[in-house]
Structures are given as C-alpha cells and as structure tokens.
Scaffold this active site. Structure first.
Site, short mmCIF file in Angstrom:
data_model
loop_
_atom_site.label_atom_id
_atom_site.label_comp_id
_atom_site.label_asym_id
_atom_site.label_seq_id
_atom_site.Cartn_x
_atom_site.Cartn_y
_atom_site.Cartn_z
N ALA A 192 2.13 8.56 -1.67
CA ALA A 192 1.45 9.74 -2.24
C ALA A 192 2.52 10.75 -2.67
O ALA A 192 3.31 11.21 -1.85
CB ALA A 192 0.54 10.36 -1.19
N TYR A 209 -8.10 14.24 0.91
CA TYR A 209 -7.22 15.11 0.13
C TYR A 209 -8.01 15.70 -1.05
O TYR A 209 -9.21 15.44 -1.19
CB TYR A 209 -5.97 14.33 -0.31
CG TYR A 209 -5.17 13.88 0.90
CD1 TYR A 209 -4.56 14.83 1.73
CD2 TYR A 209 -5.08 12.54 1.26
CE1 TYR A 209 -3.87 14.45 2.88
CE2 TYR A 209 -4.39 12.15 2.41
CZ TYR A 209 -3.79 13.11 3.20
OH TYR A 209 -3.12 12.73 4.34
N SER A 214 0.84 -1.19 0.00
CA SER A 214 0.00 0.00 0.00
C SER A 214 0.88 1.25 0.00
O SER A 214 1.95 1.25 0.61
CB SER A 214 -0.87 -0.03 1.26
OG SER A 214 -2.07 0.64 1.06
N PRO A 215 0.44 2.31 -0.69
CA PRO A 215 1.27 3.53 -0.69
C PRO A 215 1.38 4.08 0.72
O PRO A 215 0.38 4.19 1.43
CB PRO A 215 0.48 4.48 -1.60
CG PRO A 215 -0.91 3.95 -1.63
CD PRO A 215 -0.81 2.47 -1.43
N ARG A 240 -7.51 5.23 -5.94
CA ARG A 240 -7.87 4.95 -4.54
C ARG A 240 -8.99 5.89 -4.14
O ARG A 240 -8.86 7.11 -4.30
CB ARG A 240 -6.67 5.10 -3.61
CG ARG A 240 -7.06 4.97 -2.15
CD ARG A 240 -5.90 4.81 -1.21
NE ARG A 240 -5.54 3.39 -1.07
CZ ARG A 240 -4.78 2.91 -0.08
NH1 ARG A 240 -4.27 3.70 0.83
NH2 ARG A 240 -4.51 1.62 -0.01
N GLY A 272 -0.30 -2.34 4.26
CA GLY A 272 0.51 -1.17 4.61
C GLY A 272 1.38 -1.45 5.81
O GLY A 272 2.52 -1.92 5.69
N ARG A 273 0.81 -1.20 7.00
CA ARG A 273 1.60 -1.34 8.23
C ARG A 273 2.19 -2.73 8.38
O ARG A 273 3.32 -2.87 8.86
CB ARG A 273 0.73 -0.97 9.44
CG ARG A 273 0.43 0.51 9.48
CD ARG A 273 -0.73 0.83 10.38
NE ARG A 273 -2.01 0.33 9.84
CZ ARG A 273 -3.20 0.54 10.41
NH1 ARG A 273 -3.28 1.22 11.53
NH2 ARG A 273 -4.29 0.08 9.84
#
Ligand SMILES: Cc1cc2nc3c(=O)[nH]c(=O)nc-3n(C[C@H](O)[C@H](O)[C@H](O)COP(=O)(O)O)c2cc1C
Length: 389
Positions: free
Chosen positions: A72, A197, A37-38, A245, A342-343
């Site tokens: 990002a 965003y 994941s970004p 996304r 991700g994490r």
C-alpha cells in the site's frame, strides 16, 4: 466412390497445472496465477523507499510469481497509515522507488505492480510491532480524514470530515501517483479499496454517515471510489491493467447493523467492470473491531468466486492460501483466476518454486540459482539455459 481419408490428430493435452497457466491482462502477460499480495513494510523514510525495499522486493521478485504487488503506497503525506509507510506523492518518493526498481528489476522474474492507497481515518497509526494505535498530533502524529467524524475504535479521536475540496484533492492525488507509477515503468496498479481505509470508509455505511452526494444510498457511497477509479484509469496507459482490492463484506452481519455486504460488492464490481477494471482482489473486513471472520484455509475464496460468477471479472482469491494444491484447486475449479499469497510468501519466498515442483509447473529462476533444484526436480528449471543447469 472416392476414398475420403480423415486425418485423425491426437488431441493436444496441456498438462500444465492451472496455477502455472499464463494469464493475459490487457497487454501484460502473467507467467502464472500467483500474486505476491501487497504487504506494508513500514520501512520508508518520509514516504521514500529504502534499502529494506531493495532487499524485500529483491526477494519477492525472485519468487517467480506471476505478479508482485508493491505494498500500500500512500498518494499523499497524510494518506500514510504510519509515518514509515511508502508513498508516491513527490519527486523524492519517485526517485527513491526508481533506485529500488533499478536494482531489482534487471534480475526480476515477475511482473511488478503497485497498490495505491489512502489510509483515511486509520492514518497516523503506529507500526503493528508498536501495537498499531493512533498517534495523536501532540505525539508526532496527525489528524486523519474520513467521510464522517467517526473513529475506527471508540476510544480513538474522531477524524476530520472531508469537504468537497478534500474529495477533489484525493481524486487528483491518486491520478498524480498514477502518473508517477507510469514514469517508473510499473506494470500494473491495484487500488486499495479494502481493510477500512479511505475508499472503503466511503463504501461502508458503518463509517459513512454523510448526507450529501457521497453518502446514503450505495450509489452515493460508491461515488468517490468510482471517481478515483476513473481518474486513475484515465492517467494510466490503456494497455496496462488496473485492478481493485475490495473488502467484499464488513463481516458485521451478526450485529444486525447496516454494513457493506457481498451484494453491494457485486454491484460495485459490475460498475468497475463497465469502467475498465481488470480484476477484483477479494478480501474482507477492516472497518470495525466488531467484525466476525472465521479464519481457515482459503477463508475468503468464496468472495472471489462470487465476484467472478456474478460479473465475469477476473478475481483474486486471498487469505490463508498456504498449500500449492489448495491454490491449484482454487484456480482449476474456476473459483478465482489468481491467488494472492501474503504471509506464506514472507515465510517461504520460494513458495512458487516449490509449488512448481509439487504440481509439475515450470518456472524461470535466476541463472545464478540454476543448480538449486534437487535431482528429482531437474525439469523444473527447464527455462534455465542448459549450460547453467
Ligand atoms: C505484513 C503485512 C502487511 C500487509 N499490508 C497490506 C497492504 O499493504 N495492502 C493490503 O491490501 N493488504 C495488506 N496486507 C494483507 C495481505 O495482503 C493479505 O491480504 C492477508 O495477509 C491475507 O493473506 P495471507 O493469509 O496470504 O497472508 C498485509 C498483510 C501482512 C501480513
């Protein structure tokens, strides 16, 4: 009567776990269904990648994931979340990322994409480890811009309302960053249309109170994200995939306020599909501090499933997918085509190796590490040349 001989062939049973089945996106063949994941690293210098990115992306591109999405990446200087966010708006940014890619790519066993982003009213924030609050211009920050003069938090200064010229400039900036991404030889682009965003700010009636062609009806609120998508699709080679996304819901239903919801996401996804979108990465939230999200294992996978079922678009499930069997179940049951981690990938950059060992998948680790697998998992490294095992 002539004797007819029927040839009976045993059905070919593919024992490869669903998570380790390849996936074709245009001409990009992903080796498996795991996406890194970004993840913003807040470690760039005026938008330019640094040695941290060599280490971080070096590690992530050794993961044997099908696809690594670079964090990002701001399409303009003022589009950064923090002053240390990665960017791709000038030649220096492009040269710095090229240096990183030149270092990591020859050794990578993943495809490599980039997430293009504009922070909107969340621009000029401090890094999370400095509490993430907005930084005012008098303290070295800048004024963010947004569809309406509504701050993310009530105590924050309002962003500048975007003019038509600003809107046109943003579309052009996304297209220009796309041209740079192509020159860098990246394999895929994901547009960041989530987490409160800029592009999400246009979609959501919480942050978009405009009365012009970009506000009001869902069609109007989708206008800028779709214009950006079209511009990026035009600037990006037809053989390369482009995904989006999305925050599938603002998670504000409990407030009774007008907000961005799953049915609107499904409409957006259908519009994106018609325009050549290759996947929807199904996230949620980020537009308001009042959001209510119940965290738990794979807590957003139902969004990925809804998008996939409604549109037929490949979808990415993301959010607290931590266990290989959980990821396998999501893909095998058809809830999503890909899982993004991700994490879990920062915690254990060998997540995919261990998932392959647990599920019976096959990966291609770097030959230098070819002797790493414990004896019981020797088959795991089938793609390592024999002499290296
Ligand atoms: C350090 C960090 C940085 C992140 N940066 C981004 C980002 O650049 N773009 C984005 O869309 N999501 C970002 N996210 C969200 C993750 O991509 C992911 O959606 C989220 O962490 C949930 O997945 P997980 O439970 O597997 O971590 C970030 C998350 C973390 C932990």
């Amino acid at each position: 009567m002539p004797l007819t001989i029927h040839r009976i062939t045993a059905p070919c049973i593919d024992m490869t776990p669903a998570l380790f089945q390849p996936l074709q996106l245009r001409q990009l063949l992903l080796a498996n269904r795991v996406v890194v994941s970004p993840m913003c690293q807040y470690s760039a210098d005026r938008g330019s990648a640094t040695d941290w990115h060599v280490m971080h992306l070096g590690s992530m591109t050794q993961s044997a994931a099908g696809l690594v999405l670079i964090e990002a990446t701001a399409v303009a200087e003022e589009a950064r979340i923090t002053s240390a966010c990665l960017g791709l708006w000038n030649d220096a940014n492009e040269a710095a990322l090229k240096r990183v890619l030149n270092a990591v790519r020859p050794h990578a066993n993943t495809a490599l994409g980039i997430q293009l982003a504009h922070a909107g009213r969340k621009a000029s924030s401090a890094a999370p480890w400095h509490r993430g609050m907005l930084i005012a211009p008098e303290h070295g920050g800048w004024v963010g811009m947004a569809p309406s003069a509504l701050p993310h938090r009530p105590e924050e200064a309002a962003p500048r309302v975007m003019t038509q010229a600003d809107i046109d400039a943003v579309v052009a900036q996304f297209a220009a960053a796309t041209v740079r991404a192509e020159r860098l030889g990246l394999d895929a682009i994901e547009l960041h249309c989530a987490h409160g965003y800029l592009l999400h700010e246009f979609l959501s009636p919480v942050s978009n109170h405009r009365t012009d062609a970009y506000g009001g009806s869902p069609e109007n609120r989708m206008r800028l994200p779709l214009a950006v998508f079209d511009a990026v699709r035009r600037a990006w080679p037809a053989h390369k995939p482009l995904g989006v996304r999305v925050s599938c819901s603002d998670c504000l239903e409990h407030t009774g306020r007008d907000s961005w919801t799953l049915p609107q996401t499904l409409r957006l996804a259908a519009e994106l599909k018609a325009r050549g979108c290759d996947w929807i990465d199904a996230s949620s939230g980020g537009i308001s501090g009042e959001q209510k999200i119940t965290l738990g294992p794979a807590y957003q996978a139902h969004f990925a499933q809804a998008v996939r079922e409604a549109t037929g678009l490949p979808s990415v499930a993301v959010g607290l997918i931590t266990e290989p069997r959980m990821a396998e179940e999501i893909v095998a049951s058809g809830r999503a085509d890909l899982v993004a981690i991700g994490r879990g990938m920062l915690w254990n950059p060998r997540w995919v190796w261990h998932a392959a060992a647990e599920l019976g998948g096959e990966i291609a680790p770097p030959p230098q590490y070819g002797r790493a697998a414990p004896r019981e998992h020797a088959k795991l490294f089938a793609k390592v040349p024999f002499g290296m095992r």
